[in-house]
Structure formats: structure tokens, C-alpha cells
Design an enzyme around this catalytic site. Sequence first.
Site, mmCIF file in Angstrom:
data_model
loop_
_atom_site.group_PDB
_atom_site.id
_atom_site.type_symbol
_atom_site.label_atom_id
_atom_site.label_comp_id
_atom_site.label_asym_id
_atom_site.label_seq_id
_atom_site.Cartn_x
_atom_site.Cartn_y
_atom_site.Cartn_z
ATOM 1 N N GLY A 12 53.570 -17.160 -8.321
ATOM 2 C CA GLY A 12 53.488 -16.952 -9.882
ATOM 3 C C GLY A 12 54.864 -17.478 -10.394
ATOM 4 N N ASP A 37 49.174 -8.968 1.067
ATOM 5 C CA ASP A 37 48.728 -8.110 0.038
ATOM 6 C C ASP A 37 49.756 -6.775 0.356
ATOM 7 O OD1 ASP A 37 47.742 -6.599 -1.579
ATOM 8 O OD2 ASP A 37 45.726 -6.342 -0.549
ATOM 9 N N TYR A 62 50.640 -6.911 -10.840
ATOM 10 C CA TYR A 62 49.440 -7.158 -11.558
ATOM 11 C C TYR A 62 49.997 -6.981 -13.103
ATOM 12 C CZ TYR A 62 44.960 -5.676 -13.679
ATOM 13 O OH TYR A 62 43.692 -5.595 -14.400
ATOM 14 N N THR A 63 49.692 -8.070 -13.862
ATOM 15 C CA THR A 63 50.234 -8.328 -15.253
ATOM 16 C C THR A 63 49.045 -8.335 -16.400
ATOM 17 O OG1 THR A 63 50.490 -10.565 -14.871
ATOM 18 C CG2 THR A 63 52.361 -9.287 -14.386
ATOM 19 N N TYR A 126 48.881 -0.564 -18.010
ATOM 20 C CA TYR A 126 50.055 -1.423 -17.305
ATOM 21 C C TYR A 126 51.378 -0.957 -17.225
ATOM 22 C CZ TYR A 126 53.234 -5.288 -17.079
ATOM 23 O OH TYR A 126 54.218 -6.129 -16.600
ATOM 24 N N LYS A 130 53.461 0.187 -13.957
ATOM 25 C CA LYS A 130 55.024 -0.336 -13.764
ATOM 26 C C LYS A 130 55.952 0.725 -13.914
ATOM 27 C CE LYS A 130 55.966 -3.975 -13.050
ATOM 28 N NZ LYS A 130 56.262 -4.825 -11.913
#
Length: 293
Positions: A12, A37, A62-63, A126, A130
Site C-alpha cells: 500500500g 492475511d 480496509y480503507t 469505516y 477503525k
Amino acid sequence: MIQKVLITGAAGQLGRELLRTMPEGVECIAATREILDIADAAQVRALVRRERPGLIINAAAYTAVDKAESEQELAAAINVNGAANLATACAENESRLIHVSTDFVFDGTSSTPYLPDAPTSPLGEYGRSKLAGEQAVVAGLPSALIMRTAWVYSAFGGNFVKTMLRLMAEREELSVVADQVGTPTWARGLADALWLAADQSDLQGLYHWTDAGVCSWYDFAVAIAEEALEIGLLQRMPRIHPIPGSAYPTPAARPAFSVLDKNSTWAVLKTERLHWRSQLRSMLKELKESSFE
């Protein structure tokens, strides 16, 4: 500096910058999604037991803010369970953990920059995932360091800056939201900050990192156009119109104000406070001279 570091999310934006800025003498395990993973507890435990890193920097997440509204289980698997798995593995192997989080844990109703201990109240799935990930990290490894950041971009992958450059090259005019305020963050600067934090073995708890300064998405877009035109990344200046967020509805609500207070981080890391516009300029120059995808 810790000698052996495992970086999750290594493919990323942040992961790639961490690899590029890695200090000398550090042995790095670059764990892409194909290699690890983090949602798979057994896989995490096996890798950490085998490699025994002194530090894990969790740059995997996960964004997809809008997709998270309909992919709640996937977001939770990565952002919550994945974070918990890493914290547990670190606790079992006496490794440090630096976990990267987000400004989306706040609801944006503040009128002053959010301190690390400010009350949290995420608006969407999201942000909720987080925040739950932060809580899982603290529960599994109280000594962990959590670094919240915001509006991250780089020369790698997809992000707001590169999207704007593409649209500005294609269109003579475009509209950008002007009533959502935060601070852009070049992933290179964030990576540098994380390496500084890694060098302080007793550093733990909640911290914030972005570049210095404040802007709206509209301000950011105008700056991108002006800086890109200056160095020849754009051939003409597009007309950019400010619009309210209500004119550009999205599945997930965004905080109207998500400026993070970085004073405690700047103090403890003893690092220079670089303004977001100068960081943008540096990134665009790098982008022009390179062929990153």
C-alpha cells in the site's frame, strides 16, 4: 532501532513508503496481502512465531470508506479482527506494535483540532471499524502505539492527488467539496514519523500525525492544480468550483472537521513541522520524475 521489523500492508501507499525510508541496519519483512492475511489469526501467529520480529508496523487496513457501509463484515475482519490478531501475536512473542488508525474515529463537530484523548464518535462503518480496531489493540497489547493520521496520499496507488491530476488533465472544470476541513498527509512524512517512533522503545499510547496546516478538499485541489502547473504536470489551469458536501452525496458521511492535534507527537519525536503544501510540492516533483503506478 529494532533490528527486525514486520510491515503489514507492504504493497500500500504507507507500506511502500515505509520500505523506501527504512533505516540502515533494519531487517524488514514486507508482508503484502498475498503473504499475510491479518484477518487469519493462525496465519498471523505462525508468521510472527517463525520470524520473531522485534516490531510490527500495521499499515494494512480496509480503507474503502463508502464500500464499508455495505461490506461491514469485511471491514471488521481486517480493521478489527486483523488488528486484534496482531496485538495477540505481539503479546505472545514480546514484540512491539505500531498500529495506524484514522481521523474518521471523530464525528467532525469540533471547532478545534482533536487531541489524542478527545471523545470519539465515528459517523460510518469505516470509522467504527477503525475505532474498534484501536480498542482491540489496547485490549490485547496495552503497550502498543497507535498513530492516527488523515488524508493520506503518495506517488503510489490511487488517492485524491492522483485522481485530481487525472481529472484536471481530462476536464476544463470540476467541482470539489469545500465544507470538509482536515489536513493532507504525504505518506513519506508519515513513514518517517513512524520510524522515529520505532526508535523510541518506551513510546506507547495514542498519538496523531499529519502534515502541518489546515485546508478543505477544495483548497487541496486548487493547490494540486497550481503546483502541478508550475512543474509541468498539467498544461493548463482548470476551473475549480467549491461546492457543499450536500451537493456530492456519498454512502458514508464524512466529518466536516477532522484536523488532528499533533503537538504531543511533534514534541516527543522532536521532528520538523512541515506544511502540507510543501509536502505536496515534494511529492508532485517525485511523481513527475518517476513512473509509479
